[in-house]
Design a protein around this motif. Structure first.
Motif, PDB file in Angstrom:
ATOM      1  N   LYS A  69       0.816  -1.203   0.000  1.00 24.50           N
ATOM      2  CA  LYS A  69       0.000   0.000   0.000  1.00 24.50           C
ATOM      3  C   LYS A  69       0.864   1.275   0.000  1.00 24.50           C
ATOM      4  CE  LYS A  69      -4.078   1.844   2.367  1.00 24.50           C
ATOM      5  NZ  LYS A  69      -4.927   1.706   3.553  1.00 24.50           N
ATOM      6  N   PHE A  70       1.941   1.263   0.771  1.00 24.86           N
ATOM      7  CA  PHE A  70       2.724   2.486   0.946  1.00 24.86           C
ATOM      8  C   PHE A  70       4.149   2.390   0.403  1.00 24.86           C
ATOM      9  CE2 PHE A  70      -0.353   2.300   4.460  1.00 24.86           C
ATOM     10  CZ  PHE A  70      -1.063   3.462   4.207  1.00 24.86           C
ATOM     11  N   GLY A  71       4.745   1.242   0.558  1.00 21.31           N
ATOM     12  CA  GLY A  71       6.147   1.113   0.176  1.00 21.31           C
ATOM     13  C   GLY A  71       6.960   2.234   0.809  1.00 21.31           C
ATOM     14  N   ARG A  72       7.834   2.832   0.023  1.00 20.85           N
ATOM     15  CA  ARG A  72       8.594   3.991   0.497  1.00 20.85           C
ATOM     16  C   ARG A  72       8.093   5.274  -0.165  1.00 20.85           C
ATOM     17  NH1 ARG A  72      13.058   3.445   3.255  1.00 20.85           N
ATOM     18  NH2 ARG A  72      13.947   5.325   2.337  1.00 20.85           N
ATOM     19  N   ASN A  73       6.825   5.230  -0.586  1.00 20.40           N
ATOM     20  CA  ASN A  73       6.263   6.407  -1.268  1.00 20.40           C
ATOM     21  C   ASN A  73       6.331   7.637  -0.389  1.00 20.40           C
ATOM     22  OD1 ASN A  73       5.650   4.630  -3.265  1.00 20.40           O
ATOM     23  ND2 ASN A  73       3.449   4.529  -2.796  1.00 20.40           N
ATOM     24  N   LEU A  74       6.631   8.772  -1.021  1.00 23.81           N
ATOM     25  CA  LEU A  74       6.736  10.028  -0.284  1.00 23.81           C
ATOM     26  C   LEU A  74       5.397  10.745  -0.272  1.00 23.81           C
ATOM     27  CD1 LEU A  74      10.194  11.277  -1.626  1.00 23.81           C
ATOM     28  CD2 LEU A  74       9.706  10.030   0.497  1.00 23.81           C
ATOM     29  N   GLN A  75       5.199  11.532   0.777  1.00 23.66           N
ATOM     30  CA  GLN A  75       3.925  12.226   0.981  1.00 23.66           C
ATOM     31  C   GLN A  75       3.978  13.632   0.361  1.00 23.66           C
ATOM     32  OE1 GLN A  75       1.138  11.094   2.131  1.00 23.66           O
ATOM     33  NE2 GLN A  75       0.037  13.053   2.188  1.00 23.66           N
ATOM     34  N   GLU A  76       3.302  13.802  -0.731  1.00 27.92           N
ATOM     35  CA  GLU A  76       3.187  15.109  -1.407  1.00 27.92           C
ATOM     36  C   GLU A  76       4.514  15.864  -1.497  1.00 27.92           C
ATOM     37  OE1 GLU A  76       0.114  16.889   0.927  1.00 27.92           O
ATOM     38  OE2 GLU A  76      -1.469  15.788  -0.097  1.00 27.92           O
ATOM     39  N   ARG A  77       5.537  15.169  -1.861  1.00 28.99           N
ATOM     40  CA  ARG A  77       6.846  15.805  -2.058  1.00 28.99           C
ATOM     41  C   ARG A  77       7.646  14.925  -2.988  1.00 28.99           C
ATOM     42  NH1 ARG A  77       8.119  16.306   4.032  1.00 28.99           N
ATOM     43  NH2 ARG A  77       5.912  16.701   3.900  1.00 28.99           N
ATOM     44  N   SER A  78       8.611  15.524  -3.651  1.00 27.26           N
ATOM     45  CA  SER A  78       9.356  14.741  -4.639  1.00 27.26           C
ATOM     46  C   SER A  78      10.655  14.201  -4.045  1.00 27.26           C
ATOM     47  CB  SER A  78       9.643  15.576  -5.880  1.00 27.26           C
ATOM     48  OG  SER A  78      10.243  16.796  -5.485  1.00 27.26           O
ATOM     49  N   ASP A  79      11.067  14.751  -2.907  1.00 25.81           N
ATOM     50  CA  ASP A  79      12.308  14.279  -2.309  1.00 25.81           C
ATOM     51  C   ASP A  79      12.252  14.347  -0.785  1.00 25.81           C
ATOM     52  OD1 ASP A  79      14.798  13.166  -2.736  1.00 25.81           O
ATOM     53  OD2 ASP A  79      15.219  14.626  -4.337  1.00 25.81           O
ATOM     54  N   LEU A  80      13.196  13.697  -0.150  1.00 33.24           N
ATOM     55  CA  LEU A  80      13.277  13.748   1.308  1.00 33.24           C
ATOM     56  C   LEU A  80      13.562  15.184   1.753  1.00 33.24           C
ATOM     57  CD1 LEU A  80      15.462  10.559   1.920  1.00 33.24           C
ATOM     58  CD2 LEU A  80      12.964  10.755   2.021  1.00 33.24           C
ATOM     59  N   LYS A  81      13.015  15.564   2.929  1.00 34.85           N
ATOM     60  CA  LYS A  81      13.178  16.958   3.388  1.00 34.85           C
ATOM     61  C   LYS A  81      14.228  17.096   4.494  1.00 34.85           C
ATOM     62  CE  LYS A  81       9.879  19.076   0.969  1.00 34.85           C
ATOM     63  NZ  LYS A  81      10.338  19.696  -0.291  1.00 34.85           N
ATOM     64  N   PHE A  82      14.863  16.029   4.830  1.00 33.58           N
ATOM     65  CA  PHE A  82      15.888  16.053   5.883  1.00 33.58           C
ATOM     66  C   PHE A  82      15.385  16.698   7.179  1.00 33.58           C
ATOM     67  CE2 PHE A  82      18.118  15.261   2.009  1.00 33.58           C
ATOM     68  CZ  PHE A  82      18.997  14.253   2.364  1.00 33.58           C
ATOM     69  N   GLY A  83      14.213  16.247   7.589  1.00 34.73           N
ATOM     70  CA  GLY A  83      13.644  16.737   8.842  1.00 34.73           C
ATOM     71  C   GLY A  83      12.744  15.661   9.413  1.00 34.73           C
ATOM     72  N   PHE A  84      11.924  16.018  10.374  1.00 38.72           N
ATOM     73  CA  PHE A  84      11.072  15.024  11.037  1.00 38.72           C
ATOM     74  C   PHE A  84       9.598  15.210  10.732  1.00 38.72           C
ATOM     75  CE2 PHE A  84      15.054  15.180  13.342  1.00 38.72           C
ATOM     76  CZ  PHE A  84      15.443  13.852  13.191  1.00 38.72           C
ATOM     77  N   ASP A  85       9.316  15.927   9.697  1.00 37.28           N
ATOM     78  CA  ASP A  85       7.965  16.035   9.180  1.00 37.28           C
ATOM     79  C   ASP A  85       7.620  14.678   8.524  1.00 37.28           C
ATOM     80  OD1 ASP A  85       5.627  17.236   8.615  1.00 37.28           O
ATOM     81  OD2 ASP A  85       6.332  18.331   6.843  1.00 37.28           O
ATOM     82  N   ALA A  86       6.366  14.488   8.183  1.00 42.04           N
ATOM     83  CA  ALA A  86       5.990  13.206   7.580  1.00 42.04           C
ATOM     84  C   ALA A  86       6.436  13.150   6.125  1.00 42.04           C
ATOM     85  CB  ALA A  86       4.485  12.997   7.698  1.00 42.04           C
ATOM     86  N   ASP A  87       7.653  12.689   5.909  1.00 43.24           N
ATOM     87  CA  ASP A  87       8.162  12.529   4.546  1.00 43.24           C
ATOM     88  C   ASP A  87       7.455  11.391   3.818  1.00 43.24           C
ATOM     89  OD1 ASP A  87       9.959  14.552   4.518  1.00 43.24           O
ATOM     90  OD2 ASP A  87      11.742  13.321   4.877  1.00 43.24           O
TER      91      ASP A  87
END
Lengths: 377, 198
Positions: free
Chosen positions: A234-252
């Motif tokens: 269902k999720f895999g490593r899919n990112l949440q409404e972003r194209s790349d990692l944000k290097f923070g602790f938000d829900a990437d």
């Protein structure tokens, strides 16, 4: 408030002696029914909800405005066909949908009872619900059914009240809560109790609830309801409404966002203290120990027809724990059917659209109901 | 209903407790519970078949005879049926022992590897036999331990298992197997049906 007024509820006047030794009386038990009780009163099915469920199994829950927890299974033409059967579901004591629980207002102090509420057990829950059958004047149930904690209630019910139900369907459950089960529940409780708003359980006066703790408890528990494979697909490593990692602790990651959402909607409908009490009741559940280590004795002389169901990807209440119940029943020659349904939806399978599961129950119930009626003629 | 099931059901007395091991779609179970008023349970390894049985309201549990017969107490059934599956077990010997432990009487049917067509296949073609009752190729057959009616007779004698009744099935033809006609029946029977007792 208007919805609360429409809520069906009885006041149980009779004293109920709890396993903890305390006695309760004149307490409310909220319930809902679906379908109609026939003239012979032989088509009633009592279903038991799981940890976070309530009496609103089918249709739209009038309080949360969301679908009932067992809407896939209960309704016209569904597994528990309400065109045919009279389905009853009560909110467990300790719950927070109208039944006597830690959120109930104490008339003396005018505050929620909170942690002054007695610790309850699965046994107490079913003993309380038994009163509902007297109230509805149902001599004998056609069936009792439930998944997870609902399944534990099924087992306790048939043990406490032999032959009160013709059919028993415990689903994805266990006769004895495992160390792993207790560990996960403890994790949830610690999350709640370490929220500074919990205040030893006496929150709620100024409507500041331990929402953060309860949300974390829900997030952790939610993971245990799914399978690794299901999550990955269902999720895999899919990112949440972003194209790349944000290097923070938000829900990437989507899975993070999904869990946060599950946590946030849960606190709107559930009481943190109820979560503590009900998980405790599950942890204390050990039907095998209640019968001196011999589970078969719990079902001695039973004439009930059992149908036990487990799911391949359920690692919370795995097949082998369900099978222990089958083995105990076979040891005393009880009438028992058992199937493990193949699905990657994890423990939650019993709540979801799993066609094999839903159709097998539907057919089992309708055939068994007509067989019983034929035999009577 | 299959001729084999008709023979089996004639063996079974009314109002008895029956366990059908490898009950498949539950056809025999349904027949027995409707016509013989027996209390019948089933054990089946295939999920699909178990679901079919449960949909019919039959008391069937998913499991396999090699592991799951253990859970039934001694002599808890009047009859235990094993229809054409003995050859598929890792240890037919253990299964038979367990069947005789669980059931007062045991009904076993075996596809007969001694049938003349089977013998001819191997003799003339030099190939592993493929017949109506044994439709598999050597590389995909679930049948690990094929035997003949004669083999099964010898097995029972060696194990001191009483053969109460033994029936030969050749197409629709039903006949008794006796020690006198054993060699002949072993040649012409497609199936052997045995009623055993310890």
């Amino acid at each position: 408030m208007s919805n609360l007024n429409k809520m069906k509820s009885i006041i149980i006047e009779k004293t109920l002696k709890l396993d903890c030794g305390k006695e309760i009386s004149n307490f409310p038990l909220a319930y809902e029914t679906y379908g109609n009780l026939n003239e012979k009163k032989d088509n009633a099915i009592l279903i038991f909800h799981a940890l976070t469920g309530d009496q609103y199994a089918s249709g739209i829950n009038p309080i949360t405005k969301k679908e009932g927890w067992w809407n896939y299974a209960v309704g016209p033409g569904k597994s528990f066909d309400t065109d045919k059967f009279f389905v009853i579901c009560a909110n467990v004591i300790g719950g927070c949908m109208g039944s006597y629980g830690p959120g109930t207002i104490d008339p003396l102090s005018n505050k929620p009872i909170g942690t002054n509420f007695p610790v309850i057990t699965i046994n107490d829950m079913v003993n309380a619900q038994y009163n509902l059958l007297d109230y509805l004047k149902i001599e004998k149930l056609f069936a009792v059914a439930g998944g997870s904690m609902g399944g534990m209630q099924v087992l306790q019910f048939v043990s406490n009240f032999p032959n009160k139900a013709r059919v028993a369907i415990p689903i994805a459950c266990t006769a004895s809560h495992s160390a792993q089960n207790i560990a996960f529940n403890e994790l949830g409780r610690q999350a709640i109790m370490s929220d500074s708003n919990w205040k030893e359980g006496l929150y709620g006066e100024k409507s500041i609830n331990p929402d953060k703790g309860l949300a974390v408890a829900r997030m952790a528990a939610h993971i245990t309801y799914l399978s690794k494979q299901g999550l990955q697909e269902k999720f895999g490593r899919n990112l949440q409404e972003r194209s790349d990692l944000k290097f923070g602790f938000d829900a990437d990651f989507q899975i993070e966002s999904y869990l946060r959402y599950q946590g946030s909607v849960f606190v709107d409908r559930f009481d943190a203290n109820s979560y503590l009490y009900i998980t405790r009741a599950m942890d204390y559940f050990d039907l095998t120990k209640q019968f001196g280590g011999n589970l078969s004795k719990a079902f001695k002389d039973t004439e009930t027809k059992f149908f036990i169901i487990s799911f391949t990807s359920d690692w919370l209440y795995p097949t082998y724990e369900n099978k222990d119940i089958v083995i105990a029943l076979n040891a005393i020659g009880a009438d028992v059917g058992f199937v493990e349904i193949k699905t990657d939806k994890g423990h939650d399978s019993f709540l979801l659209d799993v066609p094999d599961f839903l159709s097998t129950i539907k057919n089992y119930l309708s055939t068994t109901y007509s067989n019983i009626n034929e035999r009577r003629i | 209903m299959k001729e084999e099931f008709k023979v089996i059901s004639r063996f079974i007395e009314e109002k008895s407790r029956v366990l059908d091991v490898g009950c498949g779609d539950g056809i025999l179970m349904e027949y027995l519970s409707k016509n013989k008023v027996v209390d019948v349970r089933g054990l089946e390894i295939s999920k699909e078949k178990v679901k079919k049985c449960l949909s019919k309201g039959l008391a069937v549990i998913e499991g396999d005879a090699e592991n799951d017969l253990k859970q039934f107490p001694d002599l808890s059934f009047d009859y235990v049926i094993l229809s054409q599956t003995l050859q598929a077990f890792m240890s037919p010997e253990n299964v038979i022992e367990n069947l005789l432990r669980v059931g007062k009487k045991v009904i076993v049917t075996i596809p007969n590897f001694g049938h003349w067509k089977v013998r001819l296949d191997l003799l003339l073609k030099g190939e592993m036999p493929v017949t109506k009752n044994l439709p598999y190729q050597w590389y995909n057959t679930p049948n690990l331990h094929m035997c003949t009616i004669q083999d099964f007779y010898n097995f029972c004698n060696n194990k001191r298992v009483n053969i109460y009744k033994s029936i030969s099935l050749n197409g629709e033809k039903v006949s008794n197997i006796t020690t006198l006609n054993l060699k002949y029946k072993n040649l012409i029977s497609e199936l052997g049906i045995f009623l055993l007792e310890k």
